[in-house]
Design a protein around this motif. Structure first.
Motif, PDB file in Angstrom:
ATOM      1  N   GLU A   1       0.883  -1.183  -0.022  1.00 14.28           N
ATOM      2  CA  GLU A   1      -0.094   0.079   0.073  1.00 14.28           C
ATOM      3  C   GLU A   1       0.822   1.456   0.157  1.00 14.28           C
ATOM      4  N   ILE A   2       0.759   2.405  -0.878  1.00 14.99           N
ATOM      5  CA  ILE A   2       1.347   3.224  -1.130  1.00 14.99           C
ATOM      6  C   ILE A   2       0.641   4.442   0.045  1.00 14.99           C
ATOM      7  N   LEU A   3       1.532   5.052   0.896  1.00 16.98           N
ATOM      8  CA  LEU A   3       0.804   6.153   1.672  1.00 16.98           C
ATOM      9  C   LEU A   3       0.931   7.470   1.050  1.00 16.98           C
ATOM     10  N   SER A   4       0.115   8.456   1.281  1.00 19.24           N
ATOM     11  CA  SER A   4      -0.032   9.594   0.835  1.00 19.24           C
ATOM     12  C   SER A   4       1.063  10.533   1.491  1.00 19.24           C
ATOM     13  N   LYS A   5       1.532  11.476   0.961  1.00 19.20           N
ATOM     14  CA  LYS A   5       2.309  12.567   1.647  1.00 19.20           C
ATOM     15  C   LYS A   5       1.798  13.000   3.079  1.00 19.20           C
ATOM     16  N   GLU A   6       0.547  13.136   3.344  1.00 16.36           N
ATOM     17  CA  GLU A   6      -0.064  13.593   4.506  1.00 16.36           C
ATOM     18  C   GLU A   6       0.165  12.531   5.446  1.00 16.36           C
ATOM     19  N   GLN A   7       0.150  11.510   5.093  1.00 17.27           N
ATOM     20  CA  GLN A   7       0.059  10.080   5.947  1.00 17.27           C
ATOM     21  C   GLN A   7       1.491   9.858   6.419  1.00 17.27           C
ATOM     22  N   THR A   8       2.621  10.348   5.618  1.00 23.77           N
ATOM     23  CA  THR A   8       3.853   9.891   6.245  1.00 23.77           C
ATOM     24  C   THR A   8       4.569  11.143   6.825  1.00 23.77           C
ATOM     25  N   GLU A   9       4.083  12.444   6.721  1.00 18.71           N
ATOM     26  CA  GLU A   9       4.546  13.538   7.350  1.00 18.71           C
ATOM     27  C   GLU A   9       4.219  13.338   8.958  1.00 18.71           C
ATOM     28  N   THR A  10       5.319  13.836   9.737  1.00 21.75           N
ATOM     29  CA  THR A  10       5.146  13.840  11.022  1.00 21.75           C
ATOM     30  C   THR A  10       4.404  15.113  11.663  1.00 21.75           C
ATOM     31  N   PRO A  11       3.377  15.187  12.326  1.00 20.93           N
ATOM     32  CA  PRO A  11       2.960  16.341  12.721  1.00 20.93           C
ATOM     33  C   PRO A  11       3.607  17.389  13.306  1.00 20.93           C
ATOM     34  N   PRO A  12       3.484  18.831  13.217  1.00 15.07           N
ATOM     35  CA  PRO A  12       4.233  19.639  13.620  1.00 15.07           C
ATOM     36  C   PRO A  12       4.443  19.838  15.157  1.00 15.07           C
ATOM     37  N   THR A  13       5.602  19.696  15.667  1.00 13.54           N
ATOM     38  CA  THR A  13       5.752  20.113  17.068  1.00 13.54           C
ATOM     39  C   THR A  13       5.225  21.277  17.567  1.00 13.54           C
ATOM     40  N   LYS A  14       4.625  20.925  18.936  1.00 16.28           N
ATOM     41  CA  LYS A  14       3.913  22.348  19.456  1.00 16.28           C
ATOM     42  C   LYS A  14       5.074  22.922  20.306  1.00 16.28           C
ATOM     43  N   THR A  15       5.241  24.235  19.966  1.00 15.51           N
ATOM     44  CA  THR A  15       6.495  24.924  20.848  1.00 15.51           C
ATOM     45  C   THR A  15       5.463  25.654  21.967  1.00 15.51           C
ATOM     46  N   LYS A  16       6.332  25.821  23.184  1.00 12.75           N
ATOM     47  CA  LYS A  16       5.495  26.523  24.308  1.00 12.75           C
ATOM     48  C   LYS A  16       5.939  28.003  23.966  1.00 12.75           C
ATOM     49  N   PRO A  17       5.176  28.922  24.308  1.00  9.05           N
ATOM     50  CA  PRO A  17       5.618  30.471  24.320  1.00  9.05           C
ATOM     51  C   PRO A  17       6.713  30.376  25.565  1.00  9.05           C
ATOM     52  N   PRO A  18       7.440  31.310  25.219  1.00  7.49           N
ATOM     53  CA  PRO A  18       8.466  31.664  26.372  1.00  7.49           C
ATOM     54  C   PRO A  18       7.895  32.063  27.565  1.00  7.49           C
ATOM     55  N   PRO A  19       8.400  31.566  28.871  1.00 10.15           N
ATOM     56  CA  PRO A  19       7.886  32.216  30.072  1.00 10.15           C
ATOM     57  C   PRO A  19       8.374  33.630  30.174  1.00 10.15           C
ATOM     58  N   PRO A  20       7.691  34.199  31.048  1.00 12.81           N
ATOM     59  CA  PRO A  20       7.878  35.773  31.350  1.00 12.81           C
ATOM     60  C   PRO A  20       9.366  35.975  31.983  1.00 12.81           C
ATOM     61  N   PRO A  21      10.003  36.907  31.572  1.00 12.01           N
ATOM     62  CA  PRO A  21      11.450  37.174  32.243  1.00 12.01           C
ATOM     63  C   PRO A  21      11.346  37.003  33.903  1.00 12.01           C
ATOM     64  N   LEU A  22      12.492  36.791  34.445  1.00 14.94           N
ATOM     65  CA  LEU A  22      12.460  36.785  35.887  1.00 14.94           C
ATOM     66  C   LEU A  22      12.441  38.187  36.251  1.00 14.94           C
ATOM     67  N   PRO A  23      12.080  38.480  37.638  1.00 21.57           N
ATOM     68  CA  PRO A  23      12.116  40.001  38.227  1.00 21.57           C
ATOM     69  C   PRO A  23      13.702  40.258  38.410  1.00 21.57           C
ATOM     70  N   ASN A  24      14.017  41.440  38.027  1.00 22.66           N
ATOM     71  CA  ASN A  24      15.266  41.861  38.266  1.00 22.66           C
ATOM     72  C   ASN A  24      15.475  42.389  39.488  1.00 22.66           C
ATOM     73  N   THR A  25      15.655  41.485  40.527  1.00 23.60           N
ATOM     74  CA  THR A  25      15.734  41.902  42.047  1.00 23.60           C
ATOM     75  C   THR A  25      16.785  40.904  42.666  1.00 23.60           C
ATOM     76  N   ASN A  26      17.125  41.241  43.630  1.00 24.93           N
ATOM     77  CA  ASN A  26      17.999  40.092  44.468  1.00 24.93           C
ATOM     78  C   ASN A  26      17.414  39.678  45.867  1.00 24.93           C
TER      79      ASN A  26
END
Length: 99
Positions: A1-26
């Motif tokens: 059986e021959i698979l179509s291009k959609e069946q052989t492609e891996t799904p795109p990976t979900k990237t997390k949004p970057p976290p907020p920056p840490l507070p600039n404090t000591n």
């Protein structure tokens, strides 16, 4: 059986949004997102929350640059240092503490 291009492609990976920056404090309490009146259990919970967000292995993908990795490691080190200071403060009286 021959698979179509959609069946052989891996799904795109979900990237997390970057976290907020840490507070600039000591101040370790502010860095962990805690308040001065919080119990040590609340501080520990805040620390664990921050670790889940800012851990370099979770945060960085395989295509991250060396500068991005260095920044992530630095932020993670600041979080660990803040918790270590507060943990020592809980164990013994530490009058001056900064990160």
């Amino acid at each position: 059986e021959i698979l179509s291009k959609e069946q052989t492609e891996t799904p795109p990976t979900k990237t997390k949004p970057p976290p907020p920056p840490l507070p600039n404090t000591n101040d370790p309490l502010i860095l962990l997102g805690s308040n001065p009146g919080d119990s040590f259990d609340d501080i520990r919970a805040a620390y664990k929350r921050m670790v889940k967000i800012y851990h370099p292995d979770i945060l960085m993908g395989p295509d991250a640059s060396a500068d991005e990795r260095q920044a992530a490691n630095w932020n993670f080190a600041r979080i660990n240092a803040a918790f270590d200071i507060l943990k020592r403060k809980e164990d013994e009286e530490v009058l001056e503490y900064t990160v």
